[in-house]
Design a protein around this motif. Structure first.
Motif, mmCIF file in Angstrom:
data_model
loop_
_atom_site.group_PDB
_atom_site.id
_atom_site.type_symbol
_atom_site.label_atom_id
_atom_site.label_comp_id
_atom_site.label_asym_id
_atom_site.label_seq_id
_atom_site.Cartn_x
_atom_site.Cartn_y
_atom_site.Cartn_z
ATOM 1 N N UNK A 48 45.893 38.802 41.928
ATOM 2 C CA UNK A 48 45.085 38.199 42.978
ATOM 3 C C UNK A 48 43.661 38.714 42.998
ATOM 4 N N UNK A 49 43.424 39.835 42.327
ATOM 5 C CA UNK A 49 42.055 40.346 42.330
ATOM 6 C C UNK A 49 41.214 39.721 41.229
ATOM 7 N N UNK A 50 41.864 38.994 40.363
ATOM 8 C CA UNK A 50 41.150 38.551 39.159
ATOM 9 C C UNK A 50 41.053 37.043 39.095
ATOM 10 N N UNK A 51 40.800 36.436 40.236
ATOM 11 C CA UNK A 51 40.770 34.979 40.244
ATOM 12 C C UNK A 51 39.495 34.468 39.603
ATOM 13 N N UNK A 52 39.664 33.575 38.664
ATOM 14 C CA UNK A 52 38.518 32.853 38.140
ATOM 15 C C UNK A 52 37.422 33.704 37.559
ATOM 16 N N UNK A 53 37.820 34.721 36.802
ATOM 17 C CA UNK A 53 36.782 35.572 36.228
ATOM 18 C C UNK A 53 36.183 34.926 35.001
ATOM 19 N N UNK A 54 34.943 35.248 34.751
ATOM 20 C CA UNK A 54 34.276 34.775 33.541
ATOM 21 C C UNK A 54 34.774 35.599 32.355
ATOM 22 N N UNK A 55 34.530 35.098 31.142
ATOM 23 C CA UNK A 55 34.982 35.851 29.961
ATOM 24 C C UNK A 55 34.391 37.257 29.919
ATOM 25 N N UNK A 56 35.249 38.199 29.535
ATOM 26 C CA UNK A 56 34.797 39.596 29.449
ATOM 27 C C UNK A 56 35.621 40.277 28.380
ATOM 28 N N UNK A 57 35.437 41.559 28.235
ATOM 29 C CA UNK A 57 36.141 42.259 27.160
ATOM 30 C C UNK A 57 37.637 42.310 27.443
ATOM 31 N N UNK A 58 37.987 42.417 28.691
ATOM 32 C CA UNK A 58 39.407 42.482 29.010
ATOM 33 C C UNK A 58 40.082 41.128 28.871
ATOM 34 N N UNK A 59 39.321 40.090 29.221
ATOM 35 C CA UNK A 59 39.851 38.738 29.129
ATOM 36 C C UNK A 59 38.879 37.911 28.305
#
Lengths: 510, 311, 712
Positions: free
Chosen positions: C28-39
């Motif tokens: 729930x903390x990671x809604x709609x994140x932009x591309x990053x190293x983790x994702x």
């Protein structure tokens, strides 16, 4: 040179095609009304259209209290079983004929006639008989003593002259050319599934205001919800009844759009089928309730308030002393163990059978997907197997309403101002999907219905709130903040939380 | 085992057999649709909330009759033209009016899209072209229907800094822009390019080594007219084959762009389990397919003497 | 052993990825994140990693798409094959049923079926398979029907292969592969598109939380692109790329064009070529050191079968098949080329008149009957077609060079004479064009060719001498009395059209006998042969190998087809085809057959790679392996040069043995007559004469028979 001129004039012609004409309000609905006849209303879109076209004896004023609209005044007898209503004498139907008591009597009789099979029959059930006393006065007899009958005399009135005989049929021609006393009249159903309305010149509103600010209204059908907010931005429509949470940010930043928050009496729930094992065991229900982290489920879909019972927090009947069940996985595990389950490598099971929950949701439920995914994810992390079943309208009606074939149903209830939860929680109630059978709840609901004054009614319903919460027939989730969005060109806007257009005659277009 | 000889019955008999074959196909479709809707979980009445209403309508619509009876009666009604009125899509509205209105709207999109589909398949016969064209529709659709039309204006409007130019009619508002977009996407997206390309590729391969083509090329004459004459029949066959996927795609573009039409009507009828409307739409579609099929079969016979005059 | 196609690798990758576990954990903390190293591609609206879900989206493609393929092909291919093989009311019924399903638009159909079957990837695939089956049925039907009309099915069944095996293996599996590839690509690509559309329109695609590219797109679009554009772009990209790639893999390469060169008119010489060589990428096919064609002459190119004479002609004409190049051809004059089969040289969609501009003189020259000018090419007889082709070649301003490929094939001796005379006359025209023609028949050269060019090296087994007639005796292998043969179906006597093709035929074939049937082209020799095999409808007494062949073809009766490739499956090597034949009788070995016909060195070639003579020998091997006791040979020596023809005939006799019988229908009287015990002459629908070779010059012969013998 000549070609250039042609091009210019062509462009100018196109310019005139595209622009909206003066004083026209365009709003969007998901689906055009299938029928325009208050006797057979089945969707909110139809409710809103009825609001434009028809009037009722009593309607809400700006403080959401009942005020006379088609009625002049009303007198309740001392035993509260009879009411004499005097009708306004200056009113005409849209075709010019006068509004009389005959119309009221006809409407009530049509609603109650079983052969008509009106969807609004329940709204007139409290009336046992209605009589015409004179041309402009009517007497109602009630089934049982009524505290404030004017709160319930809010159904739309139809012209008796338009219907030659009872019973009224669904396929009656009235639905194509409806006649009402409302501020607008229906002009035509267009080919592209839009509907045009024009202001009713002979309209007489509440408080003596007769003028209708907007000359024309067009209802457009826009099935694709992704589109609706964009249409507002592109000035293709002027009003959007309900803005989806994801579009809020986009509309908020736009200067040409104004957002109007309103409180609906609408809340989400996950109801258990208490007729089925293991959901008839309160320990299991409580365990599942405590496994859920409700704020986490709310986060992706929007903002709102969490609830603990069958009312919205702004309701007078909401019991603010009721404490919600905590999110406590350990306590939940202990409860399941006490109920006879064992946690194995692949989750909870009892007697060799895994604990599996099937969650049924309506496909059209906005954001339903996100909520069910979160729900599933949370429960599965704690060892409960969850299967999600999305149903279309017909399947929903059959499986959930007719067959009661589900484990947990995820849905929302919407109430009008009366917030009558009787059908949902009374034993054997028509909408009692969870099959709750608690004599104490029944007693409290009866007490509320028969209450002599508003205070005792409030007390009874608050107790009912607590009691229902303790019974855990459903997990009470939240109520969402609702916003309407209108173009800034529309002035003087107040939005009715249920029917949207109740105060629309006061709106003005620039 | 028997020897193979081309069919040598008389011309009118063959034409009759063609027509009858297509008519039987149409009839099969009508029956099939009714059976499927009857089998689907939930009835039309289940979309209405009121139990009293439900009982009354169940009787009126004979929903409790055995299925074979419902299908037979429904088919007879459909064929005789007594289509009745809609149950739940637009209650009480005569099905005939609903379907005819929708048909007019659909034809505006369907017929040009058909030409586009065959044209795209014709022009883009290369491997790379087909692959590219097949990939295009989903890209267009997902860009968002507004953005794909006026990406330039999008930025300004979303920030509120300038208004939409009033001469620009949006796809959702109807108008030429929407129709052109629908026609384009439908024509390209119905996987027609691949089918047409494959058929014409086969034809071209056979033609390339055919004696008369070689003789003409050896002579230095122009082969183009010759090739097109021989591509005509496979093209007609491809056009016929492509018609069915077009009607499938019609549902999608009509729902997406909010244009009323047969596809949209059929979708709604299926969701609402409205048997008369669904049957009416299928009858119209079946008639169109029959017409197209028979016309193309006859054209084929007229064009190719080897099918007409038998040795 | 062929290298596995790239498709196999793709499938392997898809399968691995499909079984790859994906993570559906919500955050729930990671809604709609932009591309990053983790994702690498960000997260979607509910907090799940987009890249992992993209992988997971391969599952519906593999399982759902695979199911769709299985169902569509599993239903469509057998039905289409059945309809194509049977024709008639069966085809009508099958195609009608397929059309009935095809009429219903696919998306609502899948929606309805989905309501019945459920909403996972497998039920969706099942529904899509049902919706796609009609197109597969239609495509396979067309292929099989075309093969049936080309007599391929008949040839295989007459050979003894059971009909279902012939249809399934030889017509569909071996030879309709490209159709199946295209259909597979179409079904998978449209499955992707349809799943996306259903997910978007009504959440009716693969249901959450199972990933599919469609529902990823729907959720991402619903969440608004502003949050994480990669969540929208990545499913779109993947769907577009995979869809395009599927079509790319399915469609074949485009055909190559062959080049042209310019001609400068020279006075005396029409064509001059030095060190002419025709070759493929792997080897040289024909070599000729020099070829000079003066004006107004007739040049013959002579060579045994398989030496590449036709290719040489095509190289000169500039119309080589793809993959074949020629070097050494300097320039080409305006020329005309006539194919071996006259009908092939004419456009079947136009009448003869529309294709030729001929004045009366030319008409007379060519010998084409003027009253047949308005006929369609497919209705002409062989000889007429040859003449019409010649006429067409002379159309226009008139070529400087006429290239004729085996112009006298398929003509009876009289017609042959007329044609050669016409060609001779042709060179006497005012503009003095030249003729180059290709033949294997030395006898044609006398009095006709001004120059002869011999090419190639005669290969293969040398002829074993003149064939010797066997010793007849014993119960007749075949006997017919008062036979009337119709051009119609044996199974449907009521539908025979018109009168019989030939009637009042009395025929006997004793063991060890060779019987000949001669007559003009088109008189019905082929039909009679087929009737003897029980394939064509007939009335009258008929007994072959002790049974009535109309009630079921006896195994010991085999047909040799005019085009030997008809009974050979073009997609499998010779060895495999012969193995199939060997299994029919079970007594003889493939190795021995190959040795006897001299094709051991060509055992792994496809039938399309064999020369005409080799193909004829292959069909002989087939017939022998199937245990033939009575062979019905239709023009066995067509397109073979004299040595090869003699070799083929003696091989035939050898293979059939002293107790077998042969019935030969042929034009080539000079070759065939010597080895027949008895010859039947067909003329105008009936048998006008029967004689043995010793009696062929007897004045008692029917005048027509005499004319034939004289011309041959």
């Amino acid at each position: 040179m000549i070609r250039f001129c042609f091009c210019l004039s062509g462009l100018a012609a196109l310019a005139m095609i595209g622009s909206a004409s003066a004083s026209q309000l365009r709003y969007a609905e998901d689906q055009a009304p299938a029928t325009v006849n208050p006797l057979f209303t089945t969707s909110m879109a139809e409710t809103r259209v009825n609001e434009l076209l028809f009037g009722a004896l009593y309607a809400d004023d700006h403080t959401l209290a009942s005020a006379p609209q088609l009625a002049e005044s009303g007198e309740l007898s001392t035993d509260r079983l009879h009411m004499t209503v005097r009708l306004r004498e200056d009113l005409n139907w849209q075709d010019g004929s006068p509004f009389t008591a005959k119309d009221v009597v006809f409407t009530v009789k049509a609603m109650k006639d079983p052969a008509t099979a009106s969807t609004e029959a329940g709204r007139a059930a409290f009336i046992s008989d209605v009589r015409e006393i004179s041309d402009h006065s009517v007497q109602f007899d009630f089934v049982r003593p009524e505290l404030r009958p004017e709160d319930r005399l809010t159904f739309k009135i139809l012209p008796a002259a338009a219907f030659p005989t009872l019973p009224v049929k669904r396929t009656d021609g009235f639905r194509l050319a409806p006649i009402g006393t409302g501020p607008w009249s229906l002009v035509k159903f267009n080919d592209d599934n839009s509907v045009s309305f024009a202001a009713n010149p002979g309209f007489h509103g509440m408080d003596g205001r007769d003028d209708v600010g907007i000359a024309q209204i067009t209802m457009k059908e826009v099935a694709d919800k992704n589109y609706q907010a964009k249409l507002l931005l592109y000035e293709s429509i002027d009003a959007l009844v309900r803005v989806l949470p994801r579009d809020l940010a986009m509309l908020q930043s736009n200067r040409k759009v104004e957002l109007y928050p309103y409180q609906t009496n609408s809340w989400w729930y996950a109801g258990f089928n208490m007729d089925r094992a293991p959901f008839n065991d309160p320990k299991v229900r409580q365990a599942l309730t405590e496994m859920l982290d409700v704020p986490d489920m709310l986060a992706p879909i929007g903002t709102g308030d969490l609830i603990t019972g069958p009312y919205v927090p702004s309701s007078p009947f909401y019991n603010h002393d009721t404490k919600p069940f905590p999110h406590d996985p350990d306590a939940a595990a202990a409860l399941l163990t006490a109920a006879g389950y064992q946690r194995g490598a692949d989750g909870w099971s009892k007697g060799g059978r895994k604990l599996t929950v099937t969650v049924s949701a309506h496909r059209a439920l906005e954001s339903g997907q996100e909520v069910t995914i979160n729900l599933q994810s949370q429960l599965q992390a704690q060892g409960v197997d969850v299967v999600i079943d999305f149903l279309d309208e017909a399947q929903w009606r059959q499986q959930v309403w007719k067959d009661r074939n589900y484990d947990v149903v995820l849905s929302q209830w919407t109430f009008d101002r009366n917030e009558d939860i009787r059908e949902q929680f009374y034993s054997g109630g028509r909408r009692n999907l969870t099959d709750l059978k608690d004599p104490e709840v029944d007693r409290l609901l009866d007490a509320a219905r028969d209450a002599a004054d508003p205070i005792s009614r409030k007390a009874a319903l608050r107790q009912a709130h607590q009691r229902i919460h303790d019974d855990m027939p459903m997990v009470f989730l939240w109520t969402l903040d609702s916003y309407a969005a209108l173009s800034t060109a529309v002035r003087g806007v107040t939005v009715h939380p249920f029917s949207f257009f109740a105060w629309a005659p006061e709106w003005r277009m620039q | 085992m028997r020897a193979v000889m081309p069919d040598s019955r008389s011309e009118p008999a063959v034409i009759l057999r063609t027509v009858v074959g297509w008519l039987l196909a149409g009839l099969g479709a009508i029956v099939l649709v009714q059976v499927l809707v009857a089998l689907a979980p939930g009835d039309a009445i289940d979309t209405l909330p009121d139990p009293a209403l439900r009982g009354q309508l169940a009787r009126e619509w004979r929903l409790d009759d055995p299925m074979y009876l419902r299908v037979v009666l429904g088919t007879l009604h459909a064929l005789s033209g007594a289509w009745g009125s809609s149950w739940t899509v637009r209650p009480g509205a005569p099905v005939w009016a609903l379907v005819m209105g929708a048909m007019g709207s659909s034809m505006v999109v369907l017929l040009p899209a058909w030409f586009v589909a065959v044209g795209v398949g014709l022009l883009g016969r290369g491997r790379a072209a087909v692959a590219l064209v097949s990939a295009l529709p989903v890209v267009i659709l997902s860009l968002g229907t507004i953005e794909s039309v006026n990406a330039l204006v999008w930025v300004g409007i979303t920030s509120g800094w300038w208004s939409r130019p009033s001469f620009f009619a949006l796809p959702a508002e109807g108008g030429l822009v929407r129709d052109l977009l629908m026609i384009g996407v439908l024509g390209i997206g119905s996987a027609a390019a691949g089918e047409v390309a494959a058929r014409l590729g086969e034809t071209d391969a056979a033609l390339d080594q055919a004696g008369f083509v070689l003789a003409t090329r050896a002579r230095g004459g122009s082969v183009r007219g010759l090739l097109w004459r021989h591509r005509a029949v496979p093209l007609l066959e491809a056009a016929q084959a492509v018609f069915a996927p077009l009607t499938g795609g019609l549902v999608i573009v009509e729902r997406l762009w909010g244009r009323p039409g047969l596809g949209d009507l059929l979708w709604r009828a299926v969701e609402a389990r409205d048997v008369p409307v669904a049957t009416g739409v299928i009858v119209v579609l079946a008639s169109m397919t029959v017409l197209v099929g028979v016309t193309l079969d006859l054209c084929r016979r007229a064009w190719d003497p080897r099918l007409r005059i038998l040795v | 052993m062929r290298r596995p196609s790239p498709l196999v690798y793709v499938c392997l990758v898809a399968l691995i990825a499909a079984l790859f576990p994906y993570d559906s954990g919500l955050n729930a903390d990671a809604l709609g994140l932009a591309p990053s190293s983790g994702h690498p591609l960000g997260t979607d609206a509910v907090g799940r990693d987009v890249a992992l879900r993209l992988f997971g989206g391969l599952r519906p493609l593999v399982f759902g798409g695979g199911t769709a393929l299985l169902v569509a092909l599993g239903v469509g291919v057998p039905l289409g094959a059945l309809a194509g093989a049977r024709g008639g009311p069966v085809a009508l019924g099958v195609r009608g049923a397929a059309s009935a399903v095809a009429v219903i638009p696919a998306v609502p159909l899948v929606l309805l079926l989905g309501l019945l079957l459920g909403h996972g990837a497998l039920p969706l695939g099942l529904a899509w398979g049902v919706a796609s089956a009609p197109a597969v049925t239609q495509a396979i039907y067309q292929r099989v029907d075309a093969s049936r009309r080309a007599d391929r099915l008949l040839a295989l069944v007459a050979h003894g292969i059971p009909e279902p095996v012939a249809v399934a293996r030889h017509l569909v599996w071996n030879n309709a592969g490209d159709v199946l590839r295209v259909q597979c690509a179409r079904i998978l690509a449209t499955f992707l598109a349809m799943e996306t559309a259903l997910s978007y329109l009504g959440r009716a695609g693969v249901a959450e939380p199972d990933p599919s590219w469609g529902n990823m797109l729907a959720m991402a679009m619903g969440a608004g692109a502003g949050r994480n554009p990669a969540a929208v772009a990545s499913p779109v990209f993947v769907i577009a790329v995979v869809g395009g790639a599927l079509w790319w893999a399915a469609l074949g390469r485009r055909l190559a064009d062959s080049g042209r060169s310019r001609w400068a008119p020279q006075a005396a010489v029409v064509l001059a070529a030095n060190d002419l060589e025709v070759s493929t990428a792997e080897r040289a096919l024909v070599r000729l050191s020099s070829l000079i064609v003066p004006r107004g002459t007739v040049t013959a190119v002579l060579g045994a079968s398989g030496t590449g004479k036709s290719l040489l002609l095509r190289a000169i004409a500039g119309i080589l098949p793809p993959g074949v190049r020629a070097s050494g051809v300097v320039a080409r004059p305006p020329l005309a080329w006539v194919a071996q089969d006259g009908r092939e040289s004419l456009d079947p969609l136009r009448t003869v008149r529309q294709q030729v501009t001929a004045d009366d003189a030319t008409l007379l020259l060519s010998g084409f009957p003027a009253q047949r000018l308005d006929c369609w090419p497919h209705t002409l007889s062989g000889g007429e077609a040859q003449r019409a082709a010649l006429l067409a070649a002379l159309t226009g301003s008139g070529p400087a060079l006429l290239l004729a490929d085996e112009p006298t094939t398929g003509l009876d001796p009289r017609a042959r004479r007329t044609l050669t005379a016409a060609l001779r006359e042709f060179t006497q025209r005012p503009d003095r064009p030249s003729v180059v023609f290709v033949t294997h028949d030395r006898r044609l050269l006398a009095g006709f060719a001004d120059a002869v060019v011999e090419i190639g090296v005669p290969g293969g087994a040398s002829p074993s001498g003149e064939p010797v007639p066997g010793q007849p005796g014993g119960a007749p292998l075949a006997e017919a009395a008062g036979l009337a043969v119709f051009a119609g179906l044996t199974r449907h006597p009521g539908r025979w059209t018109g009168g019989p093709v030939v009637r009042d035929i009395d025929l006997v074939v004793a063991p060890g006998e060779t019987v000949g049937i001669i007559g003009e082209s088109g008189v019905g020799k082929t039909t009679l042969l087929r009737a003897l095999a029980g394939l064509c409808a007939s009335r009258g007494a008929l007994s072959v190998l002790g049974a009535d062949p109309r009630c079921g073809k006896p195994q010991g009766v085999q047909l040799l087809w005019q085009d030997p490739g008809t009974s050979l499956d073009p997609a499998i090597p010779l060895r495999q085809m012969l193995a199939i034949s060997a299994r029919l009788s079970g007594e003889r070995s493939v190795k021995e057959a190959l040795a006897r016909v001299g094709l051991t060195h060509r055992a792994d070639a496809l039938s399309s790679e064999l020369s005409g003579g080799e193909r004829r020998r292959a069909s002989l091997a087939q017939v022998w392996l199937a245990g033939a006791r009575l062979v019905l040979a239709d023009e066995p020596t067509a397109a073979l040069d004299a040595p090869r023809a003699i070799e083929a005939l003696s091989l035939l006799q050898d293979l059939v043995g002293p107790t077998g019988g042969i019935v030969i229908a042929s034009h080539d009287l000079a070759l065939v007559l010597p080895l027949c015990h008895r010859v039947y002459v067909l003329h105008e629908g009936t048998c006008v004469d029967v004689f043995s070779p010793a009696e062929q010059r007897d004045p008692a012969r029917h005048p027509f028979a005499r004319a034939l013998v004289d011309a041959g």
